[in-house]
Motif scaffolding. Structure first.
Motif, PDB file in Angstrom:
ATOM      1  N   SER A   1     -22.335   4.115   7.313  1.00  0.00           N
ATOM      2  CA  SER A   1     -23.302   4.465   8.405  1.00  0.00           C
ATOM      3  C   SER A   1     -23.776   2.969   8.964  1.00  0.00           C
ATOM      4  O   SER A   1     -24.415   3.099   9.824  1.00  0.00           O
ATOM      5  CB  SER A   1     -24.656   5.081   7.701  1.00  0.00           C
ATOM      6  N   ASP A   2     -23.405   1.660   8.150  1.00  0.00           N
ATOM      7  CA  ASP A   2     -23.960   0.620   8.612  1.00  0.00           C
ATOM      8  C   ASP A   2     -22.608  -0.210   9.468  1.00  0.00           C
ATOM      9  O   ASP A   2     -23.204  -1.277  10.100  1.00  0.00           O
ATOM     10  CB  ASP A   2     -24.459  -0.106   7.374  1.00  0.00           C
ATOM     11  N   LEU A   3     -21.592   0.428   9.743  1.00  0.00           N
ATOM     12  CA  LEU A   3     -20.551  -0.377  10.431  1.00  0.00           C
ATOM     13  C   LEU A   3     -20.925  -0.453  11.818  1.00  0.00           C
ATOM     14  O   LEU A   3     -21.324   0.538  12.390  1.00  0.00           O
ATOM     15  CB  LEU A   3     -19.333   0.441  10.441  1.00  0.00           C
TER      16      LEU A   3
ATOM     17  N   ASP B   1      -5.193  -3.975   4.883  1.00  0.00           N
ATOM     18  CA  ASP B   1      -4.163  -4.734   4.204  1.00  0.00           C
ATOM     19  C   ASP B   1      -3.219  -3.388   3.695  1.00  0.00           C
ATOM     20  O   ASP B   1      -3.572  -2.482   3.526  1.00  0.00           O
ATOM     21  CB  ASP B   1      -4.525  -5.560   2.790  1.00  0.00           C
ATOM     22  N   SER B   2      -1.979  -3.914   4.152  1.00  0.00           N
ATOM     23  CA  SER B   2      -0.961  -2.705   3.955  1.00  0.00           C
ATOM     24  C   SER B   2      -0.852  -2.145   2.677  1.00  0.00           C
ATOM     25  O   SER B   2      -0.660  -1.236   2.243  1.00  0.00           O
ATOM     26  CB  SER B   2       0.546  -3.343   4.400  1.00  0.00           C
ATOM     27  N   GLU B   3      -1.237  -3.340   1.758  1.00  0.00           N
ATOM     28  CA  GLU B   3      -1.238  -2.853   0.128  1.00  0.00           C
ATOM     29  C   GLU B   3      -2.349  -1.993  -0.542  1.00  0.00           C
ATOM     30  O   GLU B   3      -2.465  -1.518  -1.413  1.00  0.00           O
ATOM     31  CB  GLU B   3      -1.183  -4.053  -0.736  1.00  0.00           C
ATOM     32  N   ASP B   4      -3.171  -1.814   0.564  1.00  0.00           N
ATOM     33  CA  ASP B   4      -4.499  -1.299   0.181  1.00  0.00           C
ATOM     34  C   ASP B   4      -4.901  -0.163   1.247  1.00  0.00           C
ATOM     35  O   ASP B   4      -5.963  -0.440   2.062  1.00  0.00           O
ATOM     36  CB  ASP B   4      -5.727  -2.267   0.143  1.00  0.00           C
ATOM     37  N   PRO B   5      -4.177   0.932   1.245  1.00  0.00           N
ATOM     38  CA  PRO B   5      -4.348   2.007   2.180  1.00  0.00           C
ATOM     39  C   PRO B   5      -5.691   2.569   2.326  1.00  0.00           C
ATOM     40  O   PRO B   5      -6.276   3.072   3.264  1.00  0.00           O
ATOM     41  CB  PRO B   5      -3.323   2.876   2.215  1.00  0.00           C
ATOM     42  N   HIS B   6      -6.387   2.770   1.249  1.00  0.00           N
ATOM     43  CA  HIS B   6      -7.700   3.580   1.078  1.00  0.00           C
ATOM     44  C   HIS B   6      -8.876   2.701   1.368  1.00  0.00           C
ATOM     45  O   HIS B   6      -9.907   2.468   0.305  1.00  0.00           O
ATOM     46  CB  HIS B   6      -7.838   4.267  -0.140  1.00  0.00           C
ATOM     47  N   ASP B   7      -8.807   1.435   2.327  1.00  0.00           N
ATOM     48  CA  ASP B   7      -9.764   0.750   2.321  1.00  0.00           C
ATOM     49  C   ASP B   7     -11.060   1.296   3.329  1.00  0.00           C
ATOM     50  O   ASP B   7     -10.970   2.477   3.583  1.00  0.00           O
ATOM     51  CB  ASP B   7      -9.403  -0.744   3.033  1.00  0.00           C
ATOM     52  N   GLU B   8     -11.795   0.462   3.654  1.00  0.00           N
ATOM     53  CA  GLU B   8     -12.972   1.033   4.472  1.00  0.00           C
ATOM     54  C   GLU B   8     -12.561   1.393   5.824  1.00  0.00           C
ATOM     55  O   GLU B   8     -13.164   2.307   6.583  1.00  0.00           O
ATOM     56  CB  GLU B   8     -14.053  -0.235   4.670  1.00  0.00           C
ATOM     57  N   HIS B   9     -11.361   1.167   6.586  1.00  0.00           N
ATOM     58  CA  HIS B   9     -10.927   1.666   7.609  1.00  0.00           C
ATOM     59  C   HIS B   9     -10.542   3.122   7.467  1.00  0.00           C
ATOM     60  O   HIS B   9     -10.839   3.696   8.144  1.00  0.00           O
ATOM     61  CB  HIS B   9      -9.578   0.720   8.126  1.00  0.00           C
ATOM     62  N   TYR B  10      -9.849   3.093   6.276  1.00  0.00           N
ATOM     63  CA  TYR B  10      -9.325   4.671   6.154  1.00  0.00           C
ATOM     64  C   TYR B  10     -10.683   5.474   5.989  1.00  0.00           C
ATOM     65  O   TYR B  10     -10.759   6.481   6.478  1.00  0.00           O
ATOM     66  CB  TYR B  10      -8.616   4.660   4.769  1.00  0.00           C
ATOM     67  N   LEU B  11     -11.953   5.018   5.276  1.00  0.00           N
ATOM     68  CA  LEU B  11     -13.092   5.783   5.072  1.00  0.00           C
ATOM     69  C   LEU B  11     -13.439   5.937   6.240  1.00  0.00           C
ATOM     70  O   LEU B  11     -14.133   7.028   6.548  1.00  0.00           O
ATOM     71  CB  LEU B  11     -14.025   4.911   4.083  1.00  0.00           C
ATOM     72  N   LEU B  12     -13.818   4.884   7.402  1.00  0.00           N
ATOM     73  CA  LEU B  12     -14.266   5.107   8.513  1.00  0.00           C
ATOM     74  C   LEU B  12     -13.479   6.079   9.324  1.00  0.00           C
ATOM     75  O   LEU B  12     -14.305   6.796   9.823  1.00  0.00           O
ATOM     76  CB  LEU B  12     -14.436   3.867   9.241  1.00  0.00           C
ATOM     77  N   SER B  13     -12.221   6.018   9.273  1.00  0.00           N
ATOM     78  CA  SER B  13     -11.439   7.157  10.265  1.00  0.00           C
ATOM     79  C   SER B  13     -11.392   8.397   9.576  1.00  0.00           C
ATOM     80  O   SER B  13     -11.553   9.494  10.428  1.00  0.00           O
ATOM     81  CB  SER B  13     -10.128   6.512  10.352  1.00  0.00           C
TER      82      SER B  13
END
Length: 638
Positions: free
Chosen positions: A464-466, A413-425
């Motif tokens: 670690s579970d993704l 979501d563009s409004e939530d930049p620090h989401d799980e995708h950010y953490l994963l990258s």
């Protein structure tokens, strides 16, 4: 001050000086810090909203019972001559395929085999009753006129109201210029390509229905909502975009001062007073399962099945027709006929195998502008076969639809930049040796991503579970739902693939094939319970879940359902667990409460808990930070 007092003060000062010379430390009194005053929230200023696909339940947290109204709206055409649109009630996609009837017949054969194989309590096998035996009698039946007037009237639309809500919308005449919309379908917003199917239109319908009920039934003026807070119950497998839009509507459009969003399954445990349970929520259009432990919903145990009570009603109608149903004008496209069929299912159907043979029943039809009629009907196994469709879903005859949903992976979501995708990258920037160790741990762990939810709200525990090699998966309803969470059965074979040299594209396509195969199958209710419990991380947790299977919702409210489900689960349990589990327990009416109201009641309990205070999202915070507040404050991993 007297001379004696002065001498006493001087003596104290001299003592202090002596102590300092001797090095004696005096205790330092802590400074008094005034605590910020804790805002006392009154429960009668909290509104609990539980939106279902068929019914809306809404009320103050202090109310004994919520207001329950049909979750439907009729909107008047702005211009005359427009074609009418009406959302279907019992009809759905996938019923008119060429294989549908064959699938129905095959499902019915399996149901009949299951009925015959289970002995009655007296040890005798049940004698099957064919539909032809009842048909010969039913075809001769003619209705008796009870009254020349049914005393049921169409909704009065002479003053041309722009919209009608609830019962008034159900009884709007088809000849009037109104479109009829059910804004929720299978636990999600009912988005479709037809009139009133856009996101904006569906949100407007929700706002109108909820505002109407709050004003009329709760007697709260809309201008006073700024003094009220809201608790919103959402499905366990929720669509993030939908939840975000509904929260936005409640805070910024309707004007509630604060909101808490929580999951139906967790609220069901609160409402029933259980600390841990495998929650089986059988609704009108969907059945969701989830294992909840100490107020936490285990992510990998979540499962949503695209069938529910309305599918049982439709199957019952098909079986009634085979048995020569005497009300011959009954149509699944007619709103009031659907309501009658729902009532007949609730009255006649059961899951008690000791009730056998042909039995005579009667029912009334009361429709506007028609006489009240009394019908006789003779029924046999149809009353048992229809609800058994929940255990053999092929009986529903649904072809080519996604029948099983797992937890969706966030699309971002563009409004939530620090989401799980950010953490994963950002995780990939860590030391390679520790990353490979984390990978090995993820592959070797049987429970998949279960502990992630318990390890904190930030979502770090899930990294670690993704699943490796993420492939997109399209959802129903015309919108992309995001990637699904893998269950252990699929997760092990897919995650293990990381050890073999395999091109990424092949890995993704293989994974997508496994997922689509799994999602196209409709698990029976008993198998779904076993599957959900099997996804728990430890044997201890699994044992807890087997000893507390909580059934909520209105879709399984049949006589004998508790014993029937218990028998099937015990018979299909893994043999290793039969020895470990002391007692398997199925709870259908905790505290003798109506199972349809338990989740709402749990939302009301949540309003009174001290720990709830830190979960409120205030209107001004939502205006400033938006969906990021859900990541920060939600009691589950957003």
């Amino acid at each position: 001050m007297t001379q004696a007092d002065k001498d006493q003060d001087n003596g104290k000062e001299k003592e202090k000086e002596k102590e300092q010379q001797r090095g004696v430390k005096r205790p330092i009194a802590p400074p008094v810090i005034p605590e910020p005053p804790q805002e006392q929230i009154q429960s009668n200023f909290i509104v609990v909203v539980h939106p279902g696909s068929r019914m809306l339940r809404i009320g103050r947290a202090t109310d004994t019972l919520p207001v329950t109204v049909p979750h439907v709206i009729a909107r008047r055409h702005k211009q005359g001559g427009q074609p009418r649109h009406e959302d279907a009630w019992l009809l759905r996609d996938g019923l008119n395929k060429s294989e549908s009837n064959e699938q129905r017949q095959n499902g019915l054969k399996m149901v009949d085999q299951a009925i015959w194989s289970k002995k009655m309590s007296n040890g005798v096998r049940r004698t099957p009753v064919s539909a032809e035996q009842a048909r010969a009698y039913n075809c001769q039946i003619r209705p008796a006129v009870l009254d020349s007037s049914s005393r049921v009237k169409w909704t009065n639309t002479s003053h041309h109201p722009p919209h009608l809500v609830g019962e008034e919308a159900v009884y709007v005449n088809s000849s009037d210029c109104y479109d009829v919309h059910w804004p929720m379908m299978r636990g999600q917003l009912n988005l479709h390509a037809g009139p009133g199917g856009s996101l904006t239109a569906v949100l407007a319908d929700l706002e109108t229905i909820w505002s109407h009920v709050i004003q009329k039934h709760l007697e709260i003026p809309l201008k006073d909502l700024k003094y009220y807070r809201c608790i919103l119950l959402v499905p366990d497998i929720y669509n993030r975009q939908h939840v975000k839009e509904v929260v936005n509507m409640l805070l910024l459009h309707m004007g509630f001062s604060a909101i808490i969003v929580h999951q139906e399954s967790v609220c069901a445990t609160f409402g029933s007073g259980l600390s841990s349970a495998c929650v089986v929520d059988v609704g009108d259009q969907k059945t969701s399962l989830c294992c909840v432990e100490d107020g936490v919903s285990h992510r990998n145990s979540r499962l949503s099945l695209a069938y529910g009570g309305s599918d049982v009603t439709r199957t019952f109608f098909w079986l009634l027709q085979r048995a020569g149903f005497p009300y011959r004008d009954c149509q699944l496209s007619n709103r009031l006929d659907c309501q009658l069929l729902q009532h007949l299912k609730e009255t006649f159907c059961h899951l008690d195998q000791d009730i056998s043979g042909l039995q005579d029943h009667e029912f009334q039809t009361r429709f506007p502008e028609a006489p009240a009629l009394l019908y006789q009907v003779r029924l046999g196994d149809e009353k048992l076969q229809a609800p058994m469709g929940l255990f053999y879903p092929t009986t529903f005859g649904i072809v080519g639809q996604k029948m099983t949903s797992l937890q969706f992976r966030s699309q971002g979501d563009s409004e939530d930049p620090h989401d799980e995708h950010y953490l994963l990258s950002t995780q990939s920037k860590q030391d390679p040796s520790s990353k490979s160790a984390a990978d090995r741990k993820a592959v070797s762990r049987p429970g998949g991503g279960l502990d992630g939810e318990l390890s904190g709200q930030g979502g770090m525990g899930e990294l670690s579970d993704l699943p490796r090699g993420c492939g997109g998966s399209g959802g129903g309803g015309g919108q992309t739902q995001g990637e699904v969470e893998l269950l252990p059965a699929q997760g092990e074979c897919l995650m293990g693939a990381g050890e073999v040299e395999e091109p990424l594209s092949a890995h993704v396509s293989r994974k997508s094939a496994i997922m689509s195969q799994f999602e196209s199958k409709a698990l029976g209710l008993d198998k779904a319970v076993l599957h959900s419990i099997d996804c728990c991380a430890s044997d201890e947790t699994k044992r807890k879940m087997y000893s507390s299977i909580l059934v909520v919702g209105g879709g399984l409210m049949f006589h004998g359902a508790q014993e029937f489900l218990l028998h099937r689960i015990i018979n299909k349990m893994p043999p290793s667990f039969r020895r470990l589990v002391d007692n398997v327990e199925v709870i259908t009416r905790p505290k003798d409460m109506d199972p349809r109201l338990i989740s709402w009641k749990g939302g009301a309990v949540l309003a009174c808990l001290d720990t709830t205070q830190e979960m409120w999202i205030h209107q001004r915070e939502w205006q400033r930070f938006g969906v990021r507040m859900l990541r920060e404050r939600a009691a589950f991993v957003w």
